[in-house]
Design a protein around this motif. Structure first.
Motif, PDB file in Angstrom:
ATOM      1  N   ALA A  17      -2.869 -17.527 -29.703  1.00 16.25           N
ATOM      2  CA  ALA A  17      -2.991 -16.734 -28.468  1.00 16.25           C
ATOM      3  C   ALA A  17      -3.094 -15.250 -28.799  1.00 16.25           C
ATOM      4  N   ILE A  18      -2.330 -14.791 -29.785  1.00 17.22           N
ATOM      5  CA  ILE A  18      -2.373 -13.383 -30.191  1.00 17.22           C
ATOM      6  C   ILE A  18      -3.721 -13.064 -30.840  1.00 17.22           C
ATOM      7  N   VAL A  19      -4.204 -13.938 -31.713  1.00 20.24           N
ATOM      8  CA  VAL A  19      -5.501 -13.721 -32.376  1.00 20.24           C
ATOM      9  C   VAL A  19      -6.617 -13.657 -31.339  1.00 20.24           C
ATOM     10  N   ARG A  20      -6.609 -14.588 -30.386  1.00 21.79           N
ATOM     11  CA  ARG A  20      -7.652 -14.573 -29.342  1.00 21.79           C
ATOM     12  C   ARG A  20      -7.571 -13.294 -28.511  1.00 21.79           C
ATOM     13  N   ALA A  21      -6.359 -12.879 -28.168  1.00 18.98           N
ATOM     14  CA  ALA A  21      -6.197 -11.644 -27.387  1.00 18.98           C
ATOM     15  C   ALA A  21      -6.697 -10.439 -28.174  1.00 18.98           C
ATOM     16  N   ALA A  22      -6.441 -10.423 -29.482  1.00 17.47           N
ATOM     17  CA  ALA A  22      -6.902  -9.320 -30.333  1.00 17.47           C
ATOM     18  C   ALA A  22      -8.427  -9.279 -30.371  1.00 17.47           C
ATOM     19  N   GLU A  23      -9.042 -10.459 -30.438  1.00 17.34           N
ATOM     20  CA  GLU A  23     -10.510 -10.535 -30.457  1.00 17.34           C
ATOM     21  C   GLU A  23     -11.090 -10.117 -29.104  1.00 17.34           C
ATOM     22  N   LEU A 109       9.947  -6.045 -36.141  1.00 10.79           N
ATOM     23  CA  LEU A 109      10.005  -7.495 -36.275  1.00 10.79           C
ATOM     24  C   LEU A 109      10.234  -8.086 -34.888  1.00 10.79           C
ATOM     25  N   LEU A 110       9.254  -8.869 -34.404  1.00 11.08           N
ATOM     26  CA  LEU A 110       9.318  -9.445 -33.060  1.00 11.08           C
ATOM     27  C   LEU A 110       9.425 -10.962 -33.127  1.00 11.08           C
ATOM     28  N   ASN A 111      10.040 -11.536 -32.112  1.00 14.70           N
ATOM     29  CA  ASN A 111      10.159 -12.985 -31.980  1.00 14.70           C
ATOM     30  C   ASN A 111       9.958 -13.361 -30.522  1.00 14.70           C
ATOM     31  N   ILE A 112       9.547 -14.605 -30.311  1.00 22.86           N
ATOM     32  CA  ILE A 112       9.529 -15.149 -28.960  1.00 22.86           C
ATOM     33  C   ILE A 112      10.471 -16.338 -28.951  1.00 22.86           C
ATOM     34  N   HIS A 113      11.283 -16.416 -27.908  1.00 21.35           N
ATOM     35  CA  HIS A 113      12.294 -17.479 -27.798  1.00 21.35           C
ATOM     36  C   HIS A 113      12.110 -18.184 -26.462  1.00 21.35           C
ATOM     37  N   PRO A 114      12.141 -19.531 -26.439  1.00 19.26           N
ATOM     38  CA  PRO A 114      11.868 -20.270 -25.210  1.00 19.26           C
ATOM     39  C   PRO A 114      13.064 -20.404 -24.267  1.00 19.26           C
ATOM     40  N   SER A 115      13.656 -19.267 -23.935  1.00 21.65           N
ATOM     41  CA  SER A 115      14.659 -19.235 -22.869  1.00 21.65           C
ATOM     42  C   SER A 115      14.714 -17.806 -22.342  1.00 21.65           C
ATOM     43  N   LEU A 116      15.418 -17.649 -21.237  1.00 23.02           N
ATOM     44  CA  LEU A 116      15.632 -16.309 -20.688  1.00 23.02           C
ATOM     45  C   LEU A 116      16.896 -15.750 -21.330  1.00 23.02           C
ATOM     46  N   LEU A 117      16.709 -15.191 -22.518  1.00 26.98           N
ATOM     47  CA  LEU A 117      17.866 -14.613 -23.213  1.00 26.98           C
ATOM     48  C   LEU A 117      18.543 -13.573 -22.327  1.00 26.98           C
ATOM     49  N   PRO A 118      19.863 -13.474 -22.390  1.00 23.15           N
ATOM     50  CA  PRO A 118      20.750 -14.024 -23.405  1.00 23.15           C
ATOM     51  C   PRO A 118      21.161 -15.481 -23.201  1.00 23.15           C
ATOM     52  N   ALA A 119      20.611 -16.163 -22.207  1.00 19.22           N
ATOM     53  CA  ALA A 119      20.946 -17.571 -21.998  1.00 19.22           C
ATOM     54  C   ALA A 119      20.278 -18.439 -23.069  1.00 19.22           C
ATOM     55  N   GLU A 178       4.300 -18.316 -22.433  1.00 16.41           N
ATOM     56  CA  GLU A 178       4.436 -17.657 -23.740  1.00 16.41           C
ATOM     57  C   GLU A 178       3.076 -17.162 -24.228  1.00 16.41           C
ATOM     58  N   HIS A 179       2.046 -18.009 -24.071  1.00 16.94           N
ATOM     59  CA  HIS A 179       0.706 -17.670 -24.560  1.00 16.94           C
ATOM     60  C   HIS A 179       0.114 -16.471 -23.827  1.00 16.94           C
ATOM     61  N   LEU A 180       0.566 -16.219 -22.624  1.00 14.31           N
ATOM     62  CA  LEU A 180       0.122 -15.043 -21.870  1.00 14.31           C
ATOM     63  C   LEU A 180       0.957 -13.812 -22.224  1.00 14.31           C
ATOM     64  N   MET A 181       2.271 -14.017 -22.306  1.00 14.54           N
ATOM     65  CA  MET A 181       3.203 -12.902 -22.457  1.00 14.54           C
ATOM     66  C   MET A 181       3.236 -12.324 -23.865  1.00 14.54           C
ATOM     67  N   TYR A 182       3.222 -13.169 -24.892  1.00 16.94           N
ATOM     68  CA  TYR A 182       3.404 -12.669 -26.257  1.00 16.94           C
ATOM     69  C   TYR A 182       2.277 -11.713 -26.667  1.00 16.94           C
ATOM     70  N   PRO A 183       1.000 -12.070 -26.446  1.00 15.29           N
ATOM     71  CA  PRO A 183      -0.052 -11.105 -26.798  1.00 15.29           C
ATOM     72  C   PRO A 183       0.081  -9.778 -26.047  1.00 15.29           C
ATOM     73  N   ARG A 184       0.455  -9.832 -24.775  1.00 13.42           N
ATOM     74  CA  ARG A 184       0.631  -8.587 -24.001  1.00 13.42           C
ATOM     75  C   ARG A 184       1.760  -7.743 -24.582  1.00 13.42           C
ATOM     76  N   ALA A 185       2.860  -8.397 -24.958  1.00 15.55           N
ATOM     77  CA  ALA A 185       4.004  -7.670 -25.517  1.00 15.55           C
ATOM     78  C   ALA A 185       3.643  -7.048 -26.865  1.00 15.55           C
ATOM     79  N   VAL A 186       2.873  -7.766 -27.687  1.00 10.02           N
ATOM     80  CA  VAL A 186       2.452  -7.226 -28.985  1.00 10.02           C
ATOM     81  C   VAL A 186       1.536  -6.024 -28.769  1.00 10.02           C
ATOM     82  N   ALA A 187       0.580  -6.152 -27.861  1.00 16.45           N
ATOM     83  CA  ALA A 187      -0.337  -5.043 -27.589  1.00 16.45           C
ATOM     84  C   ALA A 187       0.428  -3.823 -27.078  1.00 16.45           C
ATOM     85  N   GLU A 188       1.396  -4.043 -26.205  1.00 21.59           N
ATOM     86  CA  GLU A 188       2.187  -2.928 -25.661  1.00 21.59           C
ATOM     87  C   GLU A 188       2.999  -2.273 -26.776  1.00 21.59           C
TER      88      GLU A 188
END
Length: 195
Positions: A17-23, A109-119, A178-188
């Motif tokens: 998703a990040i590679v496609r967003a970059a392209e 260093l970034l990560n994506i986690h499949p919950s609404l942290l801190p939960a 995740e596939h929508l949010m992570y590329p946006r967060a990396v770009a930002e």
């Protein structure tokens, strides 16, 4: 050029998703940034093929070849540092990193986690959300610290928990976000880096 290194362990769907967003977003022109390499701790990670098909360098640093977590992380750092990254992105990288590794890339260093942290830090997040009776679930992009699934939150996406959901149903709904949010967060993140 601002180099991004992405670490994966499996299918690499968030990496893709990040590679496609970059392209599609022409990050090279607009952000002076590129995905320089994709590194996996598993030679059979499906995501490596996707990266190669998109002209991105790949490498494998197999954790099984090292006697300690520290030795593996040192070898991984050596591979990453060849690309002088401004950002290291964890995209389904299923290894707990040592404090020395986290300190080496502090602030980038970034990560994506499949919950609404801190939960629900850690594993089995979707089943745990269902067991707790949550009405909403989601995913979080955060900066990595030495404490597992903590660190400054950069973005979150929320999805409803539907009646009759299984952990797999919920995981699939969250992964779409995740596939929508992570590329946006990396770009930002890249936009906010000093020139």
């Amino acid at each position: 050029m601002k180099n991004i290194v992405i670490l994966i362990s499996g299918s690499g769907s968030n990496m893709a998703a990040i590679v496609r967003a970059a392209e599609q977003g022409r990050w090279g022109e607009r952000l002076n940034a590129r995905v320089a390499t994709v590194v996996s701790n598993r030679a059979d990670a499906e995501g490596l093929r996707f990266a190669k098909d998109h002209g991105i360098a790949t490498a494998v640093v197999d954790h099984k070849g090292f006697s300690s977590r520290e030795a593996f992380d040192e070898a991984l750092m050596a591979e990453i540092d060849r690309f002088e990254p401004v950002l290291v992105v964890l995209a389904g990288f299923m290894r707990i990193l040592t404090p020395a590794f986290v300190a080496h890339y502090e602030g980038r260093l970034l990560n994506i986690h499949p919950s609404l942290l801190p939960a629900f830090p850690g594993l089995n997040t979707h089943q745990r959300a269902l067991d707790a009776g949550c009405q909403f679930a989601g995913a979080t992009v955060h900066q990595v610290t030495a404490e597992l699934d903590h660190g400054h939150i950069l973005a979150q996406a929320v999805v409803p928990v539907l009646q009759g959901d299984s952990a797999e149903d919920l995981a699939a709904r969250v992964l779409t976000q995740e596939h929508l949010m992570y590329p946006r967060a990396v770009a930002e993140f890249l936009r906010n880096l000093p020139l």
